[in-house]
Write an enzyme that holds these catalytic residues in place. Structure first.
Site, PDB file in Angstrom:
ATOM      1  N   HIS A  14       0.864  -1.191   0.000  1.00 43.72           N
ATOM      2  CA  HIS A  14       0.000   0.000   0.000  1.00 43.72           C
ATOM      3  C   HIS A  14       0.898   1.237   0.000  1.00 43.72           C
ATOM      4  CE1 HIS A  14      -3.778   2.202   1.476  1.00 43.72           C
ATOM      5  NE2 HIS A  14      -2.848   3.129   1.296  1.00 43.72           N
ATOM      6  N   HIS A  16       1.513   5.421  -1.676  1.00 43.08           N
ATOM      7  CA  HIS A  16       1.130   6.597  -2.474  1.00 43.08           C
ATOM      8  C   HIS A  16       2.382   7.172  -3.124  1.00 43.08           C
ATOM      9  CE1 HIS A  16      -2.951   6.852  -0.745  1.00 43.08           C
ATOM     10  NE2 HIS A  16      -2.358   6.294   0.297  1.00 43.08           N
ATOM     11  N   ASN A  42      -5.343   7.416  -5.841  1.00 45.66           N
ATOM     12  CA  ASN A  42      -6.050   8.660  -5.466  1.00 45.66           C
ATOM     13  C   ASN A  42      -5.314   9.911  -5.926  1.00 45.66           C
ATOM     14  OD1 ASN A  42      -4.049   8.216  -3.490  1.00 45.66           O
ATOM     15  ND2 ASN A  42      -5.197   9.298  -1.899  1.00 45.66           N
ATOM     16  N   LYS A 100      -9.280  -0.229  -5.536  1.00 44.38           N
ATOM     17  CA  LYS A 100      -9.320   0.428  -4.223  1.00 44.38           C
ATOM     18  C   LYS A 100     -10.690   1.026  -3.958  1.00 44.38           C
ATOM     19  CE  LYS A 100      -7.872   2.281  -0.434  1.00 44.38           C
ATOM     20  NZ  LYS A 100      -6.660   2.760   0.162  1.00 44.38           N
ATOM     21  N   HIS A 137     -10.342   1.064   2.135  1.00 42.67           N
ATOM     22  CA  HIS A 137     -10.115   2.062   3.187  1.00 42.67           C
ATOM     23  C   HIS A 137     -11.308   1.956   4.128  1.00 42.67           C
ATOM     24  CE1 HIS A 137      -8.522   5.977   4.793  1.00 42.67           C
ATOM     25  NE2 HIS A 137      -9.696   5.869   5.391  1.00 42.67           N
ATOM     26  N   HIS A 175      -4.331  -0.641   5.944  1.00 44.65           N
ATOM     27  CA  HIS A 175      -3.859   0.140   7.100  1.00 44.65           C
ATOM     28  C   HIS A 175      -4.777   0.013   8.320  1.00 44.65           C
ATOM     29  CE1 HIS A 175      -6.717   2.876   5.314  1.00 44.65           C
ATOM     30  NE2 HIS A 175      -5.898   3.309   4.396  1.00 44.65           N
ATOM     31  N   ASP A 248       1.577   2.605   3.474  1.00 52.87           N
ATOM     32  CA  ASP A 248       0.731   3.787   3.307  1.00 52.87           C
ATOM     33  C   ASP A 248       1.582   5.051   3.330  1.00 52.87           C
ATOM     34  OD1 ASP A 248      -1.553   5.211   2.822  1.00 52.87           O
ATOM     35  OD2 ASP A 248      -2.288   5.166   4.887  1.00 52.87           O
TER      36      ASP A 248
END
Ligand code: DOR
Ligand code: ZN
Length: 345
Positions: A14, A16, A42, A100, A137, A175, A248
């Protein structure tokens, strides 16, 4: 006493990476230690179609340092308009590894997420059919629900009903931050797993709030009380293959973190493995580290374990750059506030 550890090269389930200058700044930090990562979709606007995922993957590959052996595993951002055929084609082509789910409004750039879960049922059914995992999430967005309770309420109100109504759907609770979530995974059968971040294994809400607010510890789902951190640590160090690493790592420019309304996310990628070795050692569980960082994730996703290895050596306290340049801005590196002794090579 163990001073050297050799592990199969880890993956980050996971992550970003953002885009543009930030992507360029943070990607080498992950590629240095990790072989693969599940890349979150995202962006603004989000990665919603197979074509979006293909062009984002190309931008990531173009931003990789020369010779980096890193493979991005792409995801699609589930919306109420997601086309099951487009999703299935992207999955069959190996373009995406997972999808996701952000409840609308749950976190950074989640405005296009799902409000009415009935509207995505056909997509979820198709995913179950083709074996495409759903990364979740897990927080409700209802203003009535206290921010510290949002994960636990999500499990009861949303996740459990989805799993019951779409049996066979592979789900990763991303997470996880509570004992409730760790227990939910433990009490359920195959097809359900959870990722755990570095900060949720190291810190509780006191670390973020006592003596002043520390914006670089603010992420979502928010840090919880100590009992929850202890339950997560017990899960991560248990050797149970349903728990694995998803950092994350979520970079934001320093000015957006140190702001009146602070952005959510901890940029942990540069020191994630040193942090994990420190906490696993303190828990007397260094022998469980490789499972968590390198074996359990590939098993869940049906991918091979990496052939390459990574070595961690225990030595003098680690010194690291507290901030990296990111285009015209900087990005602040997560600092757990305790000495780290494991050096990665
Ligand atoms: O803290 C977070 N930051 N949590 C998320 O779910 C999103 C992430 C981000 O994109 O910054
Ligand atoms: Zn995230």
């Amino acid at each position: 006493m163990t001073h050297t550890l050799t592990l199969a090269r880890p993956d980050d389930w996971h992550l970003h990476l953002r885009d543009g200058a930030m992507l360029k700044a943070v990607l080498p930090e992950t590629a240095r230690h990790f072989a693969r990562a599940i890349v979150m979709p995202n962006l603004v606007p989000p990665v919603v179609t197979g074509a979006d995922a293909e062009s984002y993957r190309a931008r990531i590959m173009a931003a990789l340092p020369e010779g980096a052996g890193f493979t991005p595993l792409m995801t699609l951002y589930l919306t109420e308009d997601t086309d099951p055929d487009d999703l299935a084609a992207a999955h069959a082509a190996g373009l995406i590894t997972a999808v996701k789910l952000y409840p609308a409004g749950a976190t950074t750039n989640s405005a296009s997420g799902v409000s009415n879960f009935e509207n995505v049922r056909p997509v979820l059914e198709r995913m179950a059919e083709i074996g495409c995992p759903l990364c979740v999430h897990g927080e409700v967005t209802d203003r009535e629900i206290d921010i510290f309770d949002r994960e636990a309420v999500f499990i009861d109100r949303i996740l459990d009903p989805i799993r019951k109504s779409v049996p066979g759907l592979k789900v990763v609770m991303e997470h996880i931050t509570t004992k409730n979530a760790a227990d939910y995974v433990k009490d359920n059968a195959a097809g359900l797993a959870a990722t755990i971040t570095v900060q949720h294994l190291m810190l509780d809400r006191n670390d973020m709030l006592v003596g002043g607010m520390r914006p670089h510890y603010y992420c979502l789902p928010i840090l919880k009380r100590r009992e929850h951190r202890e339950a997560l640590l017990a899960a991560a160090t248990s050797g149970d293959a349903r728990y694995f690493l998803g950092t994350d790592s979520a970079p934001h420019p320093t000015h957006a973190k140190e702001a009146e309304c602070c952005a959510a996310g901890c940029f942990t990628a540069p020191i994630a493995l040193s942090c994990l070795a420190e906490v696993f050692e303190a828990a007397g569980a260094l022998d469980k580290l490789e499972g968590f960082t390198s074996l359990h994730g590939p098993a869940f996703y049906g991918l091979p374990v990496n052939d390459a290895k990574i070595t961690l050596t225990k030595g003098a306290p680690l010194t690291f750059d507290k901030s990296l340049p990111a285009g015209e801005h900087t990005v602040t590196v997560f600092d757990p506030g305790m000495p780290l002794h494991w050096h990665v090579s």
